[in-house]
Design a protein around this motif. Structure first.
Motif, PDB file in Angstrom:
ATOM      1  N   ALA A 298       0.829  -1.204   0.000  1.00 22.33           N
ATOM      2  CA  ALA A 298       0.000   0.000   0.000  1.00 22.33           C
ATOM      3  C   ALA A 298       0.864   1.255   0.000  1.00 22.33           C
ATOM      4  O   ALA A 298       0.592   2.214  -0.725  1.00 22.33           O
ATOM      5  N   LEU A 301       2.117   1.992  -3.387  1.00 20.94           N
ATOM      6  CA  LEU A 301       1.085   2.606  -4.225  1.00 20.94           C
ATOM      7  C   LEU A 301       1.012   4.106  -3.951  1.00 20.94           C
ATOM      8  O   LEU A 301       1.005   4.929  -4.881  1.00 20.94           O
ATOM      9  N   ILE A 302       0.997   4.478  -2.678  1.00 16.17           N
ATOM     10  CA  ILE A 302       0.885   5.900  -2.327  1.00 16.17           C
ATOM     11  C   ILE A 302       2.099   6.668  -2.840  1.00 16.17           C
ATOM     12  O   ILE A 302       1.975   7.728  -3.454  1.00 16.17           O
ATOM     13  N   MET A 305       2.114   7.290  -6.517  1.00 17.11           N
ATOM     14  CA  MET A 305       1.164   8.315  -6.919  1.00 17.11           C
ATOM     15  C   MET A 305       1.694   9.707  -6.610  1.00 17.11           C
ATOM     16  O   MET A 305       1.440  10.655  -7.331  1.00 17.11           O
ATOM     17  N   ILE A 306       2.425   9.837  -5.499  1.00 18.34           N
ATOM     18  CA  ILE A 306       2.895  11.168  -5.126  1.00 18.34           C
ATOM     19  C   ILE A 306       4.146  11.545  -5.911  1.00 18.34           C
ATOM     20  O   ILE A 306       4.257  12.649  -6.440  1.00 18.34           O
TER      21      ILE A 306
ATOM     22  N   LEU B  34     -13.156  14.564  -4.341  1.00 21.13           N
ATOM     23  CA  LEU B  34     -12.335  13.379  -4.092  1.00 21.13           C
ATOM     24  C   LEU B  34     -13.141  12.395  -3.263  1.00 21.13           C
ATOM     25  O   LEU B  34     -13.704  12.763  -2.218  1.00 21.13           O
ATOM     26  N   ALA B  96      -0.764  12.744   2.072  1.00 20.68           N
ATOM     27  CA  ALA B  96      -1.111  11.959   0.894  1.00 20.68           C
ATOM     28  C   ALA B  96      -1.896  12.754  -0.136  1.00 20.68           C
ATOM     29  O   ALA B  96      -1.656  12.625  -1.328  1.00 20.68           O
ATOM     30  N   PRO B  99      -0.187  16.628  -1.841  1.00 16.49           N
ATOM     31  CA  PRO B  99       0.783  16.583  -2.949  1.00 16.49           C
ATOM     32  C   PRO B  99       0.137  16.266  -4.286  1.00 16.49           C
ATOM     33  O   PRO B  99       0.704  16.597  -5.324  1.00 16.49           O
ATOM     34  N   VAL B 100      -1.021  15.607  -4.288  1.00 15.21           N
ATOM     35  CA  VAL B 100      -1.618  15.231  -5.576  1.00 15.21           C
ATOM     36  C   VAL B 100      -2.882  16.032  -5.849  1.00 15.21           C
ATOM     37  O   VAL B 100      -3.661  15.675  -6.726  1.00 15.21           O
ATOM     38  N   ARG B 105      -7.765  13.968 -11.870  1.00 19.23           N
ATOM     39  CA  ARG B 105      -8.680  13.563 -10.812  1.00 19.23           C
ATOM     40  C   ARG B 105      -8.477  12.143 -10.330  1.00 19.23           C
ATOM     41  O   ARG B 105      -8.827  11.807  -9.210  1.00 19.23           O
ATOM     42  N   LEU B 106      -7.952  11.270 -11.213  1.00 20.65           N
ATOM     43  CA  LEU B 106      -7.865   9.867 -10.796  1.00 20.65           C
ATOM     44  C   LEU B 106      -6.655   9.603  -9.922  1.00 20.65           C
ATOM     45  O   LEU B 106      -6.627   8.632  -9.179  1.00 20.65           O
ATOM     46  N   THR B 107      -5.661  10.474  -9.999  1.00 20.73           N
ATOM     47  CA  THR B 107      -4.483  10.284  -9.153  1.00 20.73           C
ATOM     48  C   THR B 107      -4.845  10.324  -7.668  1.00 20.73           C
ATOM     49  O   THR B 107      -4.496   9.420  -6.919  1.00 20.73           O
ATOM     50  N   LEU B 109      -7.672   9.695  -6.403  1.00 20.73           N
ATOM     51  CA  LEU B 109      -8.535   8.537  -6.117  1.00 20.73           C
ATOM     52  C   LEU B 109      -7.694   7.311  -5.802  1.00 20.73           C
ATOM     53  O   LEU B 109      -7.943   6.590  -4.831  1.00 20.73           O
ATOM     54  N   ILE B 110      -6.670   7.082  -6.639  1.00 18.93           N
ATOM     55  CA  ILE B 110      -5.815   5.917  -6.403  1.00 18.93           C
ATOM     56  C   ILE B 110      -5.028   6.097  -5.113  1.00 18.93           C
ATOM     57  O   ILE B 110      -4.853   5.161  -4.332  1.00 18.93           O
ATOM     58  N   THR B 111      -4.564   7.328  -4.882  1.00 23.15           N
ATOM     59  CA  THR B 111      -3.861   7.590  -3.624  1.00 23.15           C
ATOM     60  C   THR B 111      -4.767   7.247  -2.441  1.00 23.15           C
ATOM     61  O   THR B 111      -4.335   6.633  -1.467  1.00 23.15           O
ATOM     62  N   ILE B 113      -7.213   5.126  -2.345  1.00 25.10           N
ATOM     63  CA  ILE B 113      -7.312   3.669  -2.197  1.00 25.10           C
ATOM     64  C   ILE B 113      -6.063   3.143  -1.498  1.00 25.10           C
ATOM     65  O   ILE B 113      -6.134   2.288  -0.621  1.00 25.10           O
ATOM     66  N   GLY B 114      -4.912   3.696  -1.874  1.00 26.40           N
ATOM     67  CA  GLY B 114      -3.664   3.285  -1.242  1.00 26.40           C
ATOM     68  C   GLY B 114      -3.659   3.565   0.252  1.00 26.40           C
ATOM     69  O   GLY B 114      -3.285   2.711   1.054  1.00 26.40           O
TER      70      GLY B 114
ATOM     71  N   ARG C   2       8.044  21.029  -1.494  1.00 28.43           N
ATOM     72  CA  ARG C   2       7.597  19.792  -2.102  1.00 28.43           C
ATOM     73  C   ARG C   2       8.679  18.709  -1.982  1.00 28.43           C
ATOM     74  O   ARG C   2       8.399  17.565  -1.623  1.00 28.43           O
TER      75      ARG C   2
END
Lengths: 335, 305, 391
Positions: A298, A301-302, A305-306, B34, B96, B99-100, B105-107, B109-111, B113-114, C2
């Motif tokens: 997990a 995954l995070i 994405m970041i 989100l 989390a 930063p996104v 928009r889907l980034t 969403l996946i974050t 879920i993570g 960042r």
């Protein structure tokens, strides 16, 4: 004529290469490694198929495990029903097995594609995250239905009448023959006129519509194709596992597929291939970690994405990466 | 008849818990667009914080069957859990989601879920995967009306949920921060131009939503007897469906949606078959999105080109 | 700013990896392959289990039992002059991973025998691999009859569903003299489904009535709808063939809704958690199990004591069966006289009157144990011997 001949020659050559690799793999690797190789191939099919809808078309399905389940159950059930017929008609040799196996896979793909159509037709009107949640809902509903289908073994799962399970038809050759076929099909689709329309939908649906692109029809078609490939993967999976059980198609499986396509890069076919292999191998390598494994998974995954939300390759293909080094031209424009 | 009434009461109490969680979804979605998948896990952490803080205050599961604990101890537990969850919510947002925030928009969403997966598995490591009996913060008293049984726990759930929802309503309508939240959900860029510190407002949104989820977690523990680290997964999804059903971004909508989902689930389990109690939620979700995507109490917003 | 955050996050990840690394080296469970030198001094035993996922508590319980058995065997000097080493691999409750794990145990860890899974569907997946690779496997707790039908290398040490279902049906009908029973099964668990079906078939055969059939799913927490529905049917008892994790809640829900009838269940109930979760509400209920703690053999009492010292809590039924599976295996290796899969398989098949913690075990021709069952009554937060049933 010449072109057809050339294509046929390439086709045969590819099959031969796959066959050779399969023989080498069986001779050189332990059964454990062979299984990972098969699993990686199945993952590649899943990832390439899902990438068509999530990456290329920009619609978002997070319930693809449901379609995989439909394909797996469909192929397993049809395979069991078909085997005696094929044996009567073609004998019990390899030809008969290959025939009934591939027919079963196609049947599974058909079921999965149809369910993709049923799910896609109404829900593709929705955008982005709403669509994502609806697909999640459908995925769960499909799993719950299988969990309660007593003729398919309910929670124990379906594996025909023989306790040793479905015949182990899923060999290196068949997995990678299907991988090759699906990668080529999806690649050709992506870089065709239709594929460009799909990309247009991703970039700006309203503008695409204004350009007379039949957005709904294209989205539904892409969704059904994507579901059908997941169905093929499901059928291969069922015959590798020698059985299917509903709990193997939980939401986690859909997340695995998402990880495959985002690691490699959403919208890139070669990225999806890399991602499929990555998930199969990394989950295996992390197995020692036991309870910590999924925590790390997990976190991974995070962090992806970041730090790199576009994935390893972004929307580029692997060969475009090399082309860039040589020519130094912009990539997005080279499409 | 008594059976129907009993199912309805049980459904409504479950529904009020869903409503409390749905508020967090609806507020965050209203502002950031989100789906905060980790919200269900914040609810779980809230429940566990309540579990451990009750333990620290000496409220154990066993004795409480025969002993009353003063109400203020229960309130301390509630406040501790709400504060911890608020902190967690703010942390999740900071580490989390921020930063996104400007990614496609889907980034996020996946974050999300993570983060949800991470908290589930971290919860299993920290709290053990075994279900835990919830401490009896209230000792149970049963009232019977014509065969329909209502416990003081159910009454507490209704009262606490109602108070929190009223409090939220006042907060959103009367305070400066609340007004800023509404401004953000209407148009975040315009709000920024008006000199609103959007980061700060988003932070408060996460804090308030998470605190409500934690309260839901404690009520859930009291009502459902056991808690486990995966309790947030399905409950969270159902609460999200409740938010969509009521109309995302609408606070009364989340309440109505929560109650309806609770009822639908309970009646399906009681009269149709419990196998489909989870499926019914998703069926409702799909139907509402197809037929009335803005939800029961939502406002139609035309998407502009 | 960042980049600062990035550094921070990477730092957290590194720390996490580091922590895992330390943990890993500390437990010695870890894998990574064993060398020939290891195998000369060690016997390696594999265990595949769901250490993560929604059934993680079952996998972890079982693993503790197995681990304890091997530690005790090693303390007595091991077997055939060699120490036993356990390698546990997680399958996160997924059948593809279960099959992967068994393959890995065989190919990389070079185990001589495999123990595992709790869920029958996972034991089927792993058992097929073990069968094909001709490595003996003992499932501690998979009760579906099909599991051992996979082939002659797959064994179990628990009851099978038809047996236990018949025991409880006989008990309900002949001993408690009940005629109207409601069934509440866990549809996500093949154990629960199989046991419910077996019970129902036997009970109907005895001309009893099943007045209601309700269902729930594992990890559910709300049972009020089902209990409310059962309340109106006039059932004299509810048969709940699930696991302890949900049964306690079901009992308390029934008490809360004023339904004062006993619950009946099977060996999945066996856990101290049943009493902590169920509290007073579970008193007066009955379940079938392998042994009664109050009239247990010395061996069983010793096991309970050492398990409690080792892990700080009393064993669950799953832990006891894990221990038992490991003991049967160790005994078989000793009788086989050599660490060779086929010899071990033969020795397991010839297990006769082995004194296990859960009773005397004799393997029958179908690789299922012949054991007797007892019915326990819960009183004052403890399970007490009520009767033994020979169906």
């Amino acid at each position: 004529m010449k072109r057809t001949l050339l294509r046929a020659a390439i086709f045969v050559a590819v099959l031969l290469v796959i066959y050779g690799l399969g023989v080498a793999c069986e001779a050189g690797f332990t059964e454990y490694v062979q299984r990972i190789v098969l699993l990686a191939g199945i993952n590649v099919i899943l990832a390439v198929g899902l990438n068509l809808i999530n990456g290329t078309t920009g619609q978002f399905s997070i319930g693809h495990a449901g379609f995989m389940a439909v394909g797996a159950y469909g192929a397993a059930y049809v395979g069991v029903q078909l085997a005696p017929v094929a044996h009567r008609a073609l004998g019990t040799g390899a030809v008969s097995n290959a025939f009934s196996f591939n027919l079963a896979l196609l049947a599974g793909a058909l079921f999965a594609g149809l369910s993709g159509l049923i799910v896609g037709l109404p829900s593709l009107r929705l955008r982005g995250d709403y669509l994502a949640v609806v697909t999640l809902g459908f995925g769960e509903i499909i799993r719950i239905l299988f969990n309660n289908a007593t003729f398919l073994g309910a929670a124990t799962g379906y594996f025909g009448d023989d306790p040793s399970g479905l015949p182990a038809y899923t060999t290196f050759f068949w997995v990678y023959a299907w991988v090759a076929l699906i990668v080529v099909l999806i690649h050709n689709l992506t870089f065709s006129q239709t594929g460009r329309s799909l990309t247009a939908i991703r970039e700006d649906e309203i503008a695409a519509e204004a350009m007379a692109t039949p957005t709904t029809r294209l989205k539904v078609t892409a969704f059904a194709i994507s579901a059908a490939t997941a169905g093929i993967a499901g059928g291969l999976f069922a015959h590798m596992q020698a059985g299917v059980r509903p709990e193997d198609f939980r939401f986690e499986k859909s997340i695995d597929m998402i990880v495959m396509i985002i690691v490699g890069g959403l919208g890139s076919i070669s990225g999806a291939i890399l991602g499929g292999i990555f998930v199969a191998v990394s989950l295996e390598l992390m197995r020692d970690l036991q309870q910590y494994r999924l925590v790390l998974y997990a976190l991974l995954l995070i962090v992806i994405m970041i730090v790199r939300p576009q994935g390893l390759l972004g929307r580029r293909e692997l060969y475009q990466l090399f082309r860039k080094r040589k020519a130094g031209s912009g990539l997005e424009s080279s499409r | 008849m008594t059976q129907l009434l009993q199912q309805i009461i049980n459904g409504l109490s479950l529904g009020s818990i869903y409503a409390l969680i749905a508020l967090g979804y609806t507020m965050v979605y209203g502002i950031l667009k989100l789906i905060n998948f980790a919200h269900g896990e914040v609810f779980m952490v809230g429940a566990y914080t309540g579990y451990y803080s009750a333990g620290a205050l000496g409220i154990s599961a066993y004795e409480a069957q025969h002993r009353d604990f003063p109400v203020y101890l229960g309130l301390i537990v509630l406040v501790t859990a709400m504060a911890t969850a608020a902190l967690l919510g703010v942390l999740i947002e900071l580490l989390a989601y921020r930063p996104v925030r400007n990614a496609p928009r889907l980034t996020p969403l996946i974050t999300a879920i993570g983060v949800s997966l991470f908290l589930q598995n971290a919860g299993m490591l920290l709290f053990s995967p075994n279900p835990q009996r919830y401490p009896a913060i209230l000792s149970e008293v049963r009232f019977e009306f014509f065969g329909v049984i209502v416990t003081n726990i159910k009454l507490t759930i209704f009262v606490v949920a109602l108070c929190l929802m009223l409090g939220l309503h006042l907060f959103v309508q009367k305070t400066w921060t609340g007004r800023a939240m509404r401004a953000l959900s209407f148009n975040i860029d315009a709000a920024k131009l008006m000199g609103i510190d959007t980061d700060n407002v988003i932070r408060s949104t996460f804090a308030v939503g998470s605190a409500l989820a934690a309260a839901g977690g404690i009520l859930f523990g009291l009502d459902q007897i056991t808690i486990n680290p995966l309790m947030g997964v399905l409950t969270g999804l159902k609460a999200f469906v409740a938010a969509v059903l009521g109309g995302i971004g609408s606070i009364p909508g989340a309440v109505v949606g929560g109650l309806l989902i609770g009822l639908a689930e309970q009646l399906t389990a009681g009269y149709l078959s419990a196998e489909y109690r989870d499926a019914i939620t998703f069926v409702i979700l799909i139907l509402i999105l197809l037929l009335k995507p803005e939800g029961l109490l939502g406002v139609v917003r035309v998407e502009k080109v | 700013m960042r980049s600062l955050r990035r550094t921070f996050i990477s730092g957290i990840c590194l720390a996490a990896f580091g922590a895992v690394g330390c943990k890993k080296s500390a437990t010695s469970t870890s894998a990574g392959g064993s060398t020939a030198a290891d195998r000369a001094t060690e016997i390696i035993i594999g265990h595949y289990a769901s250490m993560t996922g929604s059934t993680a508590h079952f996998g972890q319980d079982t693993d503790r039992g197995i681990r304890l058995a091997l530690v005790e065997a090693n303390a007595k000097g091991g077997v055939l002059g060699k120490k036993l080493r356990l390698v546990t691999l997680d399958d996160r409750g997924d059948s593809a991973e279960a099959a992967n794990a068994v393959n890995r145990l065989i190919d990389v860890e070079k185990v001589s025998a495999v123990l595992g899974e709790v869920a029958s569907s996972l034991s089927l997946a792993g058992g097929r691999v073990a069968q094909r690779r001709k490595i003996p496997m003992i499932s501690p707790t998979s009760t579906n009859p099909k599991v051992t039908e996979v082939g002659d290398y797959v064994f179990r040490v628990c009851f099978i569903d038809p047996f236990q279902g018949k025991v409880m049906a006989t008990f309900a009908h002949d001993y408690l003299k009940l005629t109207k029973i409601a069934i509440l099964r866990d549809v996500k668990n093949d154990y629960s489904i199989g046991l419910a079906d077996a019970f129902k078939a036997s009970f109907l055969q005895m001309s009893g009535n099943v007045v209601a059939e309700q269902a729930y799913s594992q990890n559910d927490t709300d049972f009020s709808a089902q209990v409310t529905a059962i309340r109106g049917t006039g059932a004299q008892a509810i048969f709940v063939p699930g696991y302890y994790s949900e049964v306690g809640s079901i009992a308390r829900t029934a008490a809360r809704l004023g339904l004062k009838i006993p619950l009946l269940g099977g060996d999945g109930w066996d856990s101290p958690d049943l009493f902590t979760i169920g509290g007073d509400a579970i008193n007066g209920s009955y379940f079938s199990d392998h042994f009664a703690p109050d009239v247990a053999t010395d061996k069983a009492k010793r096991f309970v004591a050492s398990f409690t010292t080792e892990y700080g809590q009393a064993p669950t039924g799953l832990g006891a069966l894990g221990y038992e599976a490991a003991e049967v295996l160790v005994d078989a290796i000793a009788r086989a006289g050599k660490v060779e899969p086929t010899a071990i398989r033969d020795a397991i098949a010839h297990t006769k009157d082995f004194e296990g913690v859960t009773g005397k075990i004799t393997m029958d021709a179908h690789r299922n144990p012949l054991k007797s069952a007892v019915v326990l009554k819960i009183e004052g937060g403890k399970a007490k011997f009520e009767t033994s049933i020979a169906p």
